[in-house]
Write an enzyme that holds these catalytic residues in place. Structure first.
Site, short mmCIF file in Angstrom:
data_model
loop_
_atom_site.label_atom_id
_atom_site.label_comp_id
_atom_site.label_asym_id
_atom_site.label_seq_id
_atom_site.Cartn_x
_atom_site.Cartn_y
_atom_site.Cartn_z
N THR A 220 -6.70 -1.21 10.01
CA THR A 220 -6.52 -0.28 11.13
C THR A 220 -6.23 -0.99 12.46
OG1 THR A 220 -8.18 1.17 10.07
CG2 THR A 220 -7.36 1.82 12.23
N ARG B 39 -9.19 18.59 9.20
CA ARG B 39 -8.22 18.68 10.30
C ARG B 39 -8.22 20.08 10.90
NH1 ARG B 39 -4.80 14.25 9.86
NH2 ARG B 39 -4.85 13.20 7.84
N LYS C 252 -13.11 2.83 0.77
CA LYS C 252 -12.79 2.77 2.20
C LYS C 252 -14.03 3.20 2.99
CE LYS C 252 -8.76 4.40 3.44
NZ LYS C 252 -7.64 5.36 3.56
N ARG D 103 0.85 -1.20 0.00
CA ARG D 103 0.00 0.00 0.00
C ARG D 103 0.88 1.24 0.00
NH1 ARG D 103 -1.87 2.73 4.98
NH2 ARG D 103 -3.50 4.25 4.46
#
Length: 478
Positions: free
Chosen positions: A283, A74, A223, A33
């Site tokens: 994760t 963010r 995702k 990845r």
């Protein structure tokens, strides 16, 4: 022993040197990845070239997955790099602020946040470690009260509890990164934070346009990390528009609550398998091995449960990208997968009850599984151009290795992610009988088959036509 469940490893500073990367592939990595949230385009291109070179040298093709960053939801930066928020204190998230943040407030990278929230909403920062309650929105400033405080540093992520942020799945950076991913001919492109099928359709179209000059079309992975994406009809639509999904448990857990994730993981994997889609479970699977040489018992159980759920692949992130023990982590994960697969319950006959097949090639694939299972075949061999036959076979749990023989290296790499599929490259003859004999000799030369073994083999006639699998043959080697 041969492992059915595939391993995805993220490349980074700890795993980008030629010796370590070779050790990772030898240890069991099937897919690498490339995390486009970090590094430059040239970094990713150089790593992809290194993967291809090492794979060719050691004789094991691995797939490359380009993981797009997605929207940058963010906080901005602080004057000292970080602050400590105290519970009960006010704190302002200000989209118009230009100076660095402090204990009173911080600028936002995500400028649309003031329009996405209202009084009473709960905002979760830094993977849910910081909890803010929205009191009011004044212009571009969101006034909050700190419910759970702690240390907050530069550029930490923001989630809204129960979802509802309007950020598009594809940013201008993602669109540039897609061009890079197609230039290095990534086999898979993972799209972050898709909310609906339109996000995936747009990503696929951009990839196909960017890949046209290279005659390359990647497979698309959605995702699943937004609350909106797990609604039944939405998830089904996303699956239909994708080639597979990643159960991205980090952001998803923040939005829906960690306690809801295990059941969601099982539902997503089951639904994807029923719709002939690929699944990656990701994760914090071996998080403690970033700094420790052995995993926790809970992490071992987590990996094992994903395998028993039927996931195609389990994924490592920081463990291999920046951890102290990248090779040992892959070795440990491979051993957990192997041990878990031994204890899988097979229900192949049950899987065929009340199931209909509308395509000849899909019927042949299922017939091969059923026959090989009851005859106790040593292997199943699928001569395939696109890999579709192998994908259908991989949707059922069967403790018989499936060898997908293809003349296309792109198909070989793509099938590296399919559960229980061992993709092999072979330039088969256009004559059917010659091609079948070539495949048998290939597997004998690799030590898979020997005299006396029975195996099942599928192919299409005439040869070389994608989607044309129409023949199943059972062979005993004399």
């Amino acid at each position: 022993m041969m492992r059915d469940t595939k391993i995805v490893a993220t490349l980074g500073p700890a795993s980008s040197s030629p010796p370590i990367l070779e050790q990772l592939i030898q240890a069991g990595v099937d897919v690498v990845r490339l995390n486009f949230s970090h590094g430059t385009a040239q970094d990713h291109i150089a790593r992809a070239q290194l993967v291809r070179e090492i794979s060719a040298r050691i004789g094991k093709e691995v797939a490359i997955m380009a993981d797009l960053q997605g929207p940058k939801i963010r906080v901005g930066k602080f004057s000292g790099g970080k602050i400590v928020l105290e519970s009960g204190n006010p704190f302002i998230l200000d989209a118009s602020r230009t100076e660095l943040g402090d204990v009173k407030g911080v600028p936002l990278d995500y400028k649309e946040l003031p329009r996405d929230v209202k009084p009473g909403d709960v905002l979760l920062l830094n993977d849910g470690l910081i909890v803010l309650m929205v009191e009011k929105v004044v212009g571009e400033a969101i006034h909050t009260i700190v419910k759970i405080g702690g240390e907050l540093s530069d550029n930490k992520g923001i989630n809204k509890q129960t979802g509802g942020l309007s950020a598009p799945a594809l940013t201008s950076k993602d669109m540039d990164d897609i061009k890079t991913a197609m230039a290095l001919q990534a086999d898979y492109v993972a799209v972050s934070f898709p909310k609906n099928r339109t996000d995936m359709e747009m990503a696929r179209q951009l990839c196909n346009v960017a890949g046209h000059q290279y005659k390359h079309r990647p497979a698309m992975i959605a995702k699943i990390e937004r609350a909106e994406a797990i609604r039944p009809s939405v998830l089904e639509d996303i699956l239909d528009a994708s080639d597979g999904i990643m159960v991205a448990r980090g952001d998803l857990a923040v939005e829906v609550g960690a306690a809801a994730v295990p059941a969601l993981q099982k539902r997503m994997i089951q639904l994807a398998r029923e719709r002939d889609k690929i699944t990656i479970t990701a994760t914090q699977m071996m998080e403690s091995m970033i700094v420790n040489p052995v995993p926790t018992r809970a992490e071992v159980s987590d990996v094992a449960n994903a395998v028993l759920d039927g996931t195609d692949a389990v994924m490592l992130s920081a463990e291999t990208a920046s951890g102290k023990y990248p090779v040992e982590t892959v070795q440990m994960m491979a051993s957990i997968c192997l041990e878990s697969e031994v204890h899988e319950q097979l229900q192949l006959d049950h899987a065929f009850i009340n199931k209909t097949f509308n395509r000849i090639d899909q019927s042949i694939a299922m017939g091969a599984l059923f026959t090989a299972y009851h005859l106790g075949c040593k292997a199943i061999v699928a001569l395939t151009d696109s890999g579709s036959t192998a994908l259908w076979m991989s949707r059922q749990k069967i403790h018989i290795p499936i060898y997908a023989v293809t003349p296309r290296v792109a198909s070989q790499r793509k099938m590296a992610l399919y559960r229980n599929i061992r993709p092999l490259l072979m330039d088969a003859s256009e004559d059917r009988d010659t091609a079948l004999l070539q495949a048998e000799r290939l597997l004998i030369s690799r030590g898979v088959l020997q005299a006396g073994d029975i195996y099942a083999i599928t192919c299409g006639e005439p040869m070389g036509h994608p989607g044309g699998t129409n023949m199943l043959k059972i062979v005993r080697i004399t």
